[in-house]
Enzyme design. Structure first.
Site, PDB file in Angstrom:
ATOM      1  CG  ASP A 141      90.092  51.451  43.604  1.00  0.00           C
ATOM      2  OD1 ASP A 141      89.579  51.150  44.377  1.00  0.00           O
ATOM      3  OD2 ASP A 141      89.957  50.909  42.331  1.00  0.00           O
ATOM      4  CG  HIS A 148      92.281  41.911  41.096  1.00  0.00           C
ATOM      5  ND1 HIS A 148      91.739  41.900  39.978  1.00  0.00           N
ATOM      6  CD2 HIS A 148      92.600  43.177  41.379  1.00  0.00           C
ATOM      7  CE1 HIS A 148      91.671  42.906  39.263  1.00  0.00           C
ATOM      8  NE2 HIS A 148      92.511  43.727  39.883  1.00  0.00           N
ATOM      9  CD  GLU A 213      89.376  46.847  38.440  1.00  0.00           C
ATOM     10  OE1 GLU A 213      89.317  47.662  39.284  1.00  0.00           O
ATOM     11  OE2 GLU A 213      90.197  46.309  37.872  1.00  0.00           O
ATOM     12  CD  GLU A 215      87.392  48.253  43.254  1.00  0.00           C
ATOM     13  OE1 GLU A 215      87.658  49.034  44.108  1.00  0.00           O
ATOM     14  OE2 GLU A 215      88.183  48.313  42.007  1.00  0.00           O
ATOM     15  CG  ASP A 247      87.844  50.936  39.451  1.00  0.00           C
ATOM     16  OD1 ASP A 247      87.495  51.949  38.505  1.00  0.00           O
ATOM     17  OD2 ASP A 247      88.968  50.634  39.722  1.00  0.00           O
ATOM     18  NE  ARG A 251      90.428  44.962  33.370  1.00  0.00           N
ATOM     19  CZ  ARG A 251      90.662  45.356  34.681  1.00  0.00           C
ATOM     20  NH1 ARG A 251      91.571  46.185  35.269  1.00  0.00           N
ATOM     21  NH2 ARG A 251      89.852  44.875  35.670  1.00  0.00           N
ATOM     22  CD  GLN A 254      94.206  48.561  34.077  1.00  0.00           C
ATOM     23  OE1 GLN A 254      93.304  48.184  33.823  1.00  0.00           O
ATOM     24  NE2 GLN A 254      94.718  48.209  35.260  1.00  0.00           N
ATOM     25  CE  LYS A 267      91.799  50.473  36.874  1.00  0.00           C
ATOM     26  NZ  LYS A 267      91.164  49.223  37.370  1.00  0.00           N
ATOM     27  CB  THR A 271      83.779  55.028  39.866  1.00  0.00           C
ATOM     28  OG1 THR A 271      85.128  55.065  39.417  1.00  0.00           O
ATOM     29  CG2 THR A 271      83.928  54.069  41.098  1.00  0.00           C
ATOM     30  CD  GLU A 387      90.928  38.780  38.579  1.00  0.00           C
ATOM     31  OE1 GLU A 387      91.144  38.102  39.663  1.00  0.00           O
ATOM     32  OE2 GLU A 387      90.400  39.938  38.938  1.00  0.00           O
TER      33      GLU A 387
HETATM   34 CA    CA Z   1      89.931  48.957  41.195  1.00  0.00          CA
END
Ligand code: CA
Length: 442
Positions: A141, A148, A213, A215, A247, A251, A254, A267, A271, A387
């Site tokens: 990834d 971002h 996420e 992507e 993804d 948080r 993380q 993570k 996915t 975000e």
């Molecule tokens: Ca990612």
């Protein structure tokens, strides 16, 4: 770099009527590849297919139908099994031969005998299950959106949001291939260690800040030998196609685990990717110049070429939103909270491949590269809740009256992707959907 040809002609029509429906994701100019089985068929009868309108074209049946010859026939035979890896390994000439042959036989002007031979190969998409397009050997990834990287950096490290290497190195990490699942599969909220605000020791429990996420996934076609880097201007010859990728990110897990070696259990619990892989050739009308907010052009030589600067970006539009259980009960549609595009990325797809292999690392057919969260320059283009909610401080209001900072159990998240511009046929990626299940109890 790829040029336009007759398969991009926006006036082309298929004899499959649903391919012409307004807003259809799968007109004849698209022809994305996937793996399917009939819902009624034995569990293991997976094989390759191509989407056309509301149908799938069974590539094993097509290979047996007698309408294909030469390289196209060989490619369809390679796609007659439970994954697209063998087709991916054949290389761009084979992919192109099959896509062009499919275009010819599905075109409205195809001879009646050809159409008659094709009809038994077509099945309604509602009658099939879609699987993972490939056996994914490795998943990497990247982190290609500077918006971002800056937004997240501000939240995790207010004094030092963008690391100084960002504008030189296409940052990435090695992800986990085994937990990449196809759209439609639900997943459990992960549990793990987190450090509550103000605490000095971690606690264990279900993730409280579950995020998405937005992507794209890039499926590698032909690989490279160990020790032999792929040059920037050859990189796209190694790329089979592009899919949607979500993804999922924990948080709170993380924030506690990510230093010093980057994301790990925050993570790798799930996915989700879309079942359809859109060929790079189909994306040719949507190429764009690489435009960076800082105007930087002096990349290290192996990441710099005239072609990459002129046409290396892709204007693939993306949206994401959700329905809560209450919204579905009330019949409310997906509430979209983000609309962005891959054209905002700081690093192109070719740069990801060139960088990944510059040290001699070998990529293999079916390997998956994620682009990283594709946030654009404004808040409504932010590709993660982290975000959008400014670190969980500003809730998002949903239609129906609920609010979200992060995901709740039962939320069904839907990502979409499409390309459209004047003078070209609109093509789509379908959807990438998954529902959050409660964490395992105990
Ligand atoms: Ca990612």
């Amino acid at each position: 770099m790829m040029e336009l040809n007759h398969t991009h002609n926006p006036a082309a029509r298929s004899w499959v009527d649903s391919a012409q429906a307004p807003g259809a994701d799968f007109p004849i100019q698209n022809l994305p590849f996937g793996i399917f089985k009939e819902k009624e068929a034995p569990a293991l009868d997976w094989r390759g297919c191509v989407a056309i309108g509301n149908e799938v074209c069974d590539l094993r049946a097509l290979a047996a139908s007698g309408v294909l010859q030469g390289a196209a026939l060989q490619a369809a035979q390679a796609a007659s099994h439970g994954s697209l890896n063998a087709l991916m390994a054949l290389g761009p000439a084979a992919w192109r031969a099959l896509r062009h042959a499919l275009f010819e036989v599905l075109l409205s002007t195809a001879p009646a005998a050809t159409q008659a031979a094709l009809k038994p190969c077509l099945l309604a998409q509602t009658s099939v299950d879609m699987g993972l397009p490939a056996r994914i050997g490795d998943y990497t990834d990247f982190y290609t959106s500077i918006y971002h990287a800056t937004n997240v950096g501000k939240l995790f490290r207010p004094d030092n949001p963008l690391m100084p290497n960002y504008t030189w190195v296409p940052i990435g990490y090695h992800g986990r291939a085994s937990s990449v699942v196809v759209s439609g599969q639900s997943f459990r909220r992960p549990s793990g260690q987190t450090l509550p605000p103000g605490a000095t020791e971690p606690v264990f429990g279900p993730c409280k800040r579950l995020d998405w996420e937005v992507e794209l996934g890039v499926f590698m076609g032909t690989g490279n030998a160990l020790g032999e880097p792929v040059a920037l201007d050859d990189a796209e010859q190694h790329v089979f196609g592009v899919c949607l990728l979500n993804d999922w990110s924990a948080r709170d897990i993380q924030a506690w685990e990510y230093q010093p070696l980057g994301p790990f259990l925050s993570k790798n619990f799930a996915t989700t990717i879309s079942p359809w892989v859109v060929m790079l050739e189909a994306l040719a009308p949507y190429r764009a110049a690489l435009e960076r907010p800082d105007g930087k052009t002096d990349d290290v030589a192996y990441l710099r070429s005239a072609a990459n600067s002129a046409t290396g970006a892709l204007d693939i539009q993306l949206s994401i939103g959700l329905t809560s259980p209450a919204m579905r009960e009330a019949g409310l549609p997906v509430h979209n909270v983000c609309h962005t595009s891959y054209r905002h990325a700081y690093w192109t797809l070719a740069q990801m491949v060139a960088h990944h292999t510059v040290n001699g690392c070998n990529l293999q057919p079916g390997d998956l590269l994620g682009t990283g969260t594709l946030s654009g320059p404004t808040l409504d283009q932010a590709g993660a809740l982290l975000e959008l909610t400014q670190g969980g401080k500003v809730p998002v209001a949903l239609s129906g009256g609920e609010t979200r900072t992060f995901l709740a159990d039962g939320d069904e998240v839907t990502m979409r992707g499409w390309c459209e511009r004047t003078g070209a046929a609109r093509i789509g990626f379908g959807t990438c959907v998954a529902t959050v299940l409660p964490a395992m109890s105990g």
